[in-house]
Design a protein around this motif. Structure first.
Motif, PDB file in Angstrom:
ATOM      1  N   CYS A  38       0.822  -1.217   0.000  1.00  0.00           N
ATOM      2  CA  CYS A  38       0.000   0.000   0.000  1.00  0.00           C
ATOM      3  C   CYS A  38       0.852   1.261   0.000  1.00  0.00           C
ATOM      4  N   LEU A  39       2.112   1.165   0.403  1.00  0.00           N
ATOM      5  CA  LEU A  39       2.985   2.345   0.434  1.00  0.00           C
ATOM      6  C   LEU A  39       3.100   2.973  -0.944  1.00  0.00           C
ATOM      7  N   ALA A  40       3.477   2.174  -1.925  1.00  0.00           N
ATOM      8  CA  ALA A  40       3.660   2.690  -3.283  1.00  0.00           C
ATOM      9  C   ALA A  40       2.357   3.250  -3.835  1.00  0.00           C
ATOM     10  N   GLN A  41       1.267   2.549  -3.583  1.00  0.00           N
ATOM     11  CA  GLN A  41      -0.030   3.011  -4.075  1.00  0.00           C
ATOM     12  C   GLN A  41      -0.409   4.352  -3.453  1.00  0.00           C
ATOM     13  N   THR A  42      -0.185   4.493  -2.157  1.00  0.00           N
ATOM     14  CA  THR A  42      -0.528   5.732  -1.457  1.00  0.00           C
ATOM     15  C   THR A  42       0.315   6.889  -1.961  1.00  0.00           C
ATOM     16  N   VAL A  43       1.618   6.661  -2.085  1.00  0.00           N
ATOM     17  CA  VAL A  43       2.508   7.718  -2.558  1.00  0.00           C
ATOM     18  C   VAL A  43       2.158   8.086  -4.000  1.00  0.00           C
ATOM     19  N   PHE A  44       1.931   7.098  -4.834  1.00  0.00           N
ATOM     20  CA  PHE A  44       1.559   7.336  -6.225  1.00  0.00           C
ATOM     21  C   PHE A  44       0.312   8.216  -6.295  1.00  0.00           C
ATOM     22  N   ALA A  45      -0.679   7.873  -5.520  1.00  0.00           N
ATOM     23  CA  ALA A  45      -1.925   8.639  -5.533  1.00  0.00           C
ATOM     24  C   ALA A  45      -1.699  10.069  -5.062  1.00  0.00           C
ATOM     25  N   ARG A  46      -0.847  10.249  -4.053  1.00  0.00           N
ATOM     26  CA  ARG A  46      -0.622  11.584  -3.506  1.00  0.00           C
ATOM     27  C   ARG A  46       0.127  12.491  -4.468  1.00  0.00           C
ATOM     28  N   THR A  47       0.894  11.931  -5.393  1.00  0.00           N
ATOM     29  CA  THR A  47       1.664  12.772  -6.317  1.00  0.00           C
ATOM     30  C   THR A  47       0.781  13.478  -7.328  1.00  0.00           C
ATOM     31  N   GLY A  51       3.489   7.575 -16.421  1.00  0.00           N
ATOM     32  CA  GLY A  51       4.527   8.173 -17.255  1.00  0.00           C
ATOM     33  C   GLY A  51       5.201   9.348 -16.563  1.00  0.00           C
ATOM     34  N   GLY A  52       4.414  10.156 -15.879  1.00  0.00           N
ATOM     35  CA  GLY A  52       4.962  11.300 -15.151  1.00  0.00           C
ATOM     36  C   GLY A  52       5.870  10.870 -14.019  1.00  0.00           C
ATOM     37  N   ILE A  53       5.455   9.837 -13.298  1.00  0.00           N
ATOM     38  CA  ILE A  53       6.287   9.300 -12.205  1.00  0.00           C
ATOM     39  C   ILE A  53       7.589   8.761 -12.775  1.00  0.00           C
ATOM     40  N   ALA A  54       7.508   7.998 -13.865  1.00  0.00           N
ATOM     41  CA  ALA A  54       8.716   7.420 -14.472  1.00  0.00           C
ATOM     42  C   ALA A  54       9.664   8.509 -14.948  1.00  0.00           C
ATOM     43  N   VAL A  73      15.366  12.728 -11.502  1.00  0.00           N
ATOM     44  CA  VAL A  73      15.964  12.823 -10.168  1.00  0.00           C
ATOM     45  C   VAL A  73      17.159  11.871 -10.061  1.00  0.00           C
ATOM     46  N   GLN A  74      17.054  10.679 -10.622  1.00  0.00           N
ATOM     47  CA  GLN A  74      18.183   9.742 -10.610  1.00  0.00           C
ATOM     48  C   GLN A  74      19.364  10.302 -11.395  1.00  0.00           C
ATOM     49  N   ALA A  75      19.095  10.924 -12.544  1.00  0.00           N
ATOM     50  CA  ALA A  75      20.172  11.535 -13.330  1.00  0.00           C
ATOM     51  C   ALA A  75      20.825  12.670 -12.551  1.00  0.00           C
ATOM     52  N   LEU A  76      20.036  13.457 -11.857  1.00  0.00           N
ATOM     53  CA  LEU A  76      20.567  14.538 -11.029  1.00  0.00           C
ATOM     54  C   LEU A  76      21.451  13.978  -9.920  1.00  0.00           C
TER      55      LEU A  76
END
Length: 146
Positions: A110-119, A124-127, A133-136
């Motif tokens: 549920c962690l990933a689902q909750t965070v995903f929903a809150r964003t 595609g936007g998350i990816a 951020v990883q490149a930075l």
């Protein structure tokens, strides 16, 4: 850039604020599981590949072994992992998930689902944001793969 730029236009402040907001989203969810965010990261590394050494976990998480060791000790005390010396090199400590540690993977779904929903972002936007951020992070760390 100089220090006279308002905070709201500084990348460092935006990243700091985003990190703090992310922590606030995760904290109550992780509190229910009885673990901290750094402990969650250790468990996640073991869900990817069980039986990693402390050094391999530290490398995966871009942390020092001296930071990972106390996290693993607390997870072991909670019954989520076991620690044992590697037979081929007793300087290495192998960390393995217990049944409870493996079960926590499902409990934490549920962690990933909750965070995903809150964003408010789509997949595609998350990816895309994650990739940026990883490149930075790689660029700031001086990683040649940036």
């Amino acid at each position: 850039m100089d220090a006279s730029i308002p905070l709201d236009r500084q990348l460092c402040f935006a990243l700091y604020g985003a990190s703090m907001a992310m922590t606030r989203v995760y904290k109550p969810l992780l509190d229910r599981l009885g673990i901290t965010y750094p402990q969650y990261l250790v468990l996640h590394a073991l869900w990817e590949v069980d039986g990693r050494t402390i050094g391999a976990i530290a490398e995966r998480l871009a942390l020092e072994s001296s930071t990972v060791t106390p996290l693993v000790k607390r997870l072991a005390a909670a019954g989520l992992v076991t620690r044992e010396r590697a037979a081929q090199d007793e300087r290495q400590v192998l960390v393995r998930l217990t049944d409870a540690g493996r079960a926590m993977r499902g409990d934490s779904h549920c962690l990933a689902q909750t965070v995903f929903a809150r964003t408010g972002l789509d997949e595609g936007g998350i990816a895309a944001l994650t990739a940026e951020v990883q490149a930075l992070r790689r660029a700031l760390a001086g990683d040649e793969k940036a």
